[in-house]
Scaffold this motif. Sequence first.
Motif, PDB file in Angstrom:
ATOM      1  N   VAL A 111      42.219 -26.600  22.799  1.00 34.18           N
ATOM      2  CA  VAL A 111      41.791 -27.108  21.502  1.00 34.18           C
ATOM      3  C   VAL A 111      40.279 -26.991  21.303  1.00 34.18           C
ATOM      4  O   VAL A 111      39.798 -26.969  20.171  1.00 34.18           O
ATOM      5  N   ALA A 118      44.007 -29.253  15.441  1.00 36.09           N
ATOM      6  CA  ALA A 118      45.426 -29.287  15.788  1.00 36.09           C
ATOM      7  C   ALA A 118      45.681 -30.423  16.760  1.00 36.09           C
ATOM      8  O   ALA A 118      44.804 -30.757  17.568  1.00 36.09           O
ATOM      9  N   TYR A 126      47.050 -32.290  20.076  1.00 29.94           N
ATOM     10  CA  TYR A 126      47.187 -31.821  21.448  1.00 29.94           C
ATOM     11  C   TYR A 126      47.491 -32.986  22.375  1.00 29.94           C
ATOM     12  O   TYR A 126      47.189 -34.143  22.071  1.00 29.94           O
ATOM     13  N   GLY A 173      51.857 -27.724  16.866  1.00 26.48           N
ATOM     14  CA  GLY A 173      52.030 -28.301  15.542  1.00 26.48           C
ATOM     15  C   GLY A 173      53.174 -27.641  14.797  1.00 26.48           C
ATOM     16  O   GLY A 173      53.541 -26.491  15.079  1.00 26.48           O
ATOM     17  N   THR A 223      55.067 -26.508  11.057  1.00 24.85           N
ATOM     18  CA  THR A 223      54.814 -26.099   9.676  1.00 24.85           C
ATOM     19  C   THR A 223      56.144 -25.877   8.976  1.00 24.85           C
ATOM     20  O   THR A 223      57.157 -25.560   9.627  1.00 24.85           O
ATOM     21  N   LEU A 239      45.880 -22.507   8.910  1.00 27.48           N
ATOM     22  CA  LEU A 239      45.317 -23.175  10.081  1.00 27.48           C
ATOM     23  C   LEU A 239      43.837 -23.429   9.830  1.00 27.48           C
ATOM     24  O   LEU A 239      43.201 -22.705   9.058  1.00 27.48           O
ATOM     25  N   MET A 290      52.437 -22.867  16.954  1.00 24.27           N
ATOM     26  CA  MET A 290      53.046 -23.558  15.824  1.00 24.27           C
ATOM     27  C   MET A 290      54.486 -23.074  15.675  1.00 24.27           C
ATOM     28  O   MET A 290      54.829 -21.961  16.092  1.00 24.27           O
ATOM     29  N   TRP A 304      52.271 -31.236  10.782  1.00 28.16           N
ATOM     30  CA  TRP A 304      50.821 -31.274  10.881  1.00 28.16           C
ATOM     31  C   TRP A 304      50.117 -30.335   9.906  1.00 28.16           C
ATOM     32  O   TRP A 304      49.203 -30.743   9.197  1.00 28.16           O
ATOM     33  N   HIS A 305      50.489 -29.076   9.905  1.00 29.86           N
ATOM     34  CA  HIS A 305      49.692 -28.081   9.189  1.00 29.86           C
ATOM     35  C   HIS A 305      49.648 -28.337   7.678  1.00 29.86           C
ATOM     36  O   HIS A 305      48.586 -28.189   7.057  1.00 29.86           O
TER      37      HIS A 305
END
Length: 255
Positions: free
Chosen positions: A56, A76, A78, A90, A92, A99, A178, A209-210
Amino acid sequence: MKILLSLLLGYISFLAGQSLVQAKPVPANTTANQPKKVSFNPPQPPAGEPAPGGRVRGGARRGLCPSVKPPLTALAPYTEGPPTVMNVWGLTTEAHPTLMFYVPYSRPATYPTQFVLQDQQSNTIYQKAIALPEKPGIISISVPDNITLEVNKRYRWFLTVDCDPQKESSPTYVEGVMKRVTLDAKVTQKLAKAKPLQRFEIYLQNGIWHEALKTISQLRQENPKDLVIAEKWQSLLASVRLDDIASQSLRPNQP
């Protein structure tokens, strides 16, 4: 008698004054009016699938890139495990997700910077040179329309910055995975009717997340003085231990 009457009237006036003081409205609790903090609880990679791995933060000692704080960072979630295991992972829902990365290097530096996307078989399906921003800040990189992520497939991404023109040392990089998923039909219907801030909350509740990050970042850019949005942006990044990135400027999207 007059003295007694005077004292009695004075006492009555005092009581009336006290009731007026008590009747004054109590100020509202200021904490109740503060924006509610948000928290993201990333879903764990499914059992039976390989650990995502990843990185990350770009290591300050890698290559010849200047040591900076914060370093190159992927926005992102982690997890870290003993002794040095890291999973950057993550979800999507989009075929062409976005991103986000904090890039601490800027023009006029000419460090070659590249975004790479690989499929589950480690084949490179997309590769793009990225222009350094005019000032250090958070950039967005979207998967183009001619590359479609398949549902229930994992994709590995990299962002590399090569500060060594002689190519004698490794570039600084961040890396993660992802996976594209689908949401329940009822959740999808809610998203279709929801306003942007409501969509953000729905994505959070479902571990996406995304899209959560993309939605709140767009709101942050469109409403830079909105304290509620600012707090949600801050607390979202803090919930995944990226507090130091929340104060960084958002830069225009990469073409």
